[in-house]
Design an enzyme around this catalytic site. Structure first.
Site, PDB file in Angstrom:
ATOM      1  N   PHE A 196      -3.447  13.786   1.990  1.00 31.13           N
ATOM      2  CA  PHE A 196      -3.368  14.904   2.994  1.00 31.13           C
ATOM      3  C   PHE A 196      -2.633  15.121   2.989  1.00 31.13           C
ATOM      4  O   PHE A 196      -2.020  13.883   4.104  1.00 31.13           O
ATOM      5  CB  PHE A 196      -4.390  15.228   3.727  1.00 31.13           C
ATOM      6  N   LYS A 216       0.195  12.773  14.780  1.00 36.80           N
ATOM      7  CA  LYS A 216      -0.775  12.969  15.308  1.00 36.80           C
ATOM      8  C   LYS A 216      -1.165  12.052  16.873  1.00 36.80           C
ATOM      9  O   LYS A 216      -1.053  12.477  18.248  1.00 36.80           O
ATOM     10  CB  LYS A 216      -2.149  12.248  14.727  1.00 36.80           C
ATOM     11  N   ASP A 256       4.224   9.541   4.288  1.00 37.93           N
ATOM     12  CA  ASP A 256       3.020  10.549   6.085  1.00 37.93           C
ATOM     13  C   ASP A 256       2.664   9.429   6.735  1.00 37.93           C
ATOM     14  O   ASP A 256       1.432   9.300   6.055  1.00 37.93           O
ATOM     15  CB  ASP A 256       2.279  11.307   4.997  1.00 37.93           C
TER      16      ASP A 256
END
Ligand SMILES: *Cc1c(COP(=O)(O)O)cnc(C)c1O
Length: 395
Positions: A136, A251, A222
């Protein structure tokens, strides 16, 4: 006042029926005054929990002083944040940073770096990005395309961005074949988050790194979910000890204030030049103040060791239950996946009604991302609720 839904929003989220009004540490309170233990940290965002005094103080005093300047002018806070962030990522070989507002934007920056690095050096056409199935990488068109899951690629959003291909994780032959001279970079999550908390195998990562070095393909991690200490090292990449060219973060980076970062090591640090990339808000003084406060608390040996210890404690406890509804427990640090024999969503709903917030990752995996500051007593209490709920769903 029982409304937990509004027609004002586009209908894009499958939301749980609760409306929160405040939080403190690992606890949230809803409109009726009921409190909840938070094992989600806003999807790995509230790493210091809710309303951490140091974060509140950093944001409030920065807001009273200077909120935004645009990236044509530096602020003392943005400067300090960028330097502190690069310092935290030095172990992984990072030298420079570009600040954005989100994970998807950070990955967009990484994709641009890869294309420019490769095409400046080898000519146009060597632009493809290889990502892993089950990955993702975000919701913008390019990062959605990079996301290696068919369910994110419905025809209604076509055409997708050209130049992405996917290989099965842990299939080295497929990776070797994919890196065929048209590829600029490999983009992967060291621990696949959204699709079920799946850490990549160290031997596989080392071999991929070797192939990338040999063929001058950038290796891009990532770490939007796995970074910022989540797995017990500042970057999850550090577990592998391989040369990394680009790392993306977002995040947990500013504990809840939106900010993202794309960092680059020696090979790629000077690829982007003046005018190549930009962001109006990216890393503005307010976000930078929050990020700096979070970095100062998270990037310390004690905090990182505590994250590992708490993660082990949770995984050991859950494994010790030998619960008939549990198939597998895996993860690293406070990034934990629990495969169960039933659908995850009813478990999330039942846990919510008993005062515990959980996430899922895929249909039958529970995802635990508690804040780093969670207390041992809160871990015990939350796990007791989880056990009760699992007892109920298999009964
Ligand atoms: C959440 C996530 C993203 C997207 O981040 P946004 O801030 O939602 O754009 C990208 N990659 C990974 C690994 C993520 O977990």
């Amino acid at each position: 006042m029982n409304q937990t839904f509004s027609d004002a929003f586009m209908n894009t989220y499958h939301r749980l029926p609760v409306v929160f009004t405040k939080g403190s540490g690992a606890q949230l309170t809803d409109r009726e005054g009921k409190s909840y233990l938070d094992f989600t940290a806003g999807i790995a965002v509230n790493c210091l929990g809710h309303n951490h005094p140091a974060l509140v103080e950093a944001i409030s005093s920065q807001a009273a002083r200077l909120i935004h300047t645009s990236n044509y002018f530096l602020s003392d806070t943005s400067l300090a944040f960028a330097e502190r962030l690069v310092q935290a990522c030095r172990k992984a070989g990072m030298e420079r940073v570009f600040l954005s507002n989100s994970g998807a934007e950070a990955n967009e920056g990484a994709i641009k770096i890869a294309r420019k690095y490769s095409q400046t050096k080898y000519g146009n056409g060597r632009h493809r990005i290889v990502s892993l199935k089950g990955s993702f990488h975000g919701r913008t068109l390019a990062t959605l395309t990079a996301t290696g899951q068919d369910r994110f690629h419905p025809d209604c959003f076509a055409p997708f961005v050209e130049g992405f291909l996917y290989v099965e994780p842990h299939d080295l032959a497929a990776m070797a074949k994919a890196l065929d001279g048209t590829v600029a970079a490999v983009l992967m999550e060291p621990v696949q988050g959204e699709s079920g908390i799946r850490p990549l195998d160290p031997t596989y990562v080392r071999e991929v790194a070797r192939l990338c070095t040999e063929r001058d393909v950038l290796l891009m991690f990532d770490e939007v979910q796995s970074g910022m200490g989540r797995t017990g090292t500042f970057l999850a990449s550090e577990h592998y000890g391989v040369p990394v060219d680009v790392v993306t973060l977002a995040k947990g980076l500013a504990g809840g204030v939106p900010v993202g970062a794309v960092l680059a090591g020696k090979k790629a640090a000077d690829v982007l030049g003046v005018g190549d990339h930009g962001s109006t808000f990216g890393g503005n003084p307010l976000a930078a103040a929050a990020g700096l406060a979070v970095l100062n608390l998270v990037d310390t040996p004690d905090m990182l060791a505590d994250i590992s210890r708490k993660g082990e404690r949770i995984m050991e406890t859950v494994r010790r239950w030998q619960h008939p509804a549990i198939r597998e427990v895996r993860g690293r640090g406070l990034m934990i996946g629990i495969d169960i024999s039933t659908d995850a969503w009813p478990v999330l709903e039942k846990a919510l009604s008993q005062g515990l917030l959980l996430l899922s990752a895929g249909q039958k995996t529970l995802r635990l991302l508690p804040p780093y500051i969670i207390k041992d007593e809160e871990i015990e209490r939350g796990l007791a609720i989880l056990k009760t709920v699992l007892d109920e769903v298999i009964r």
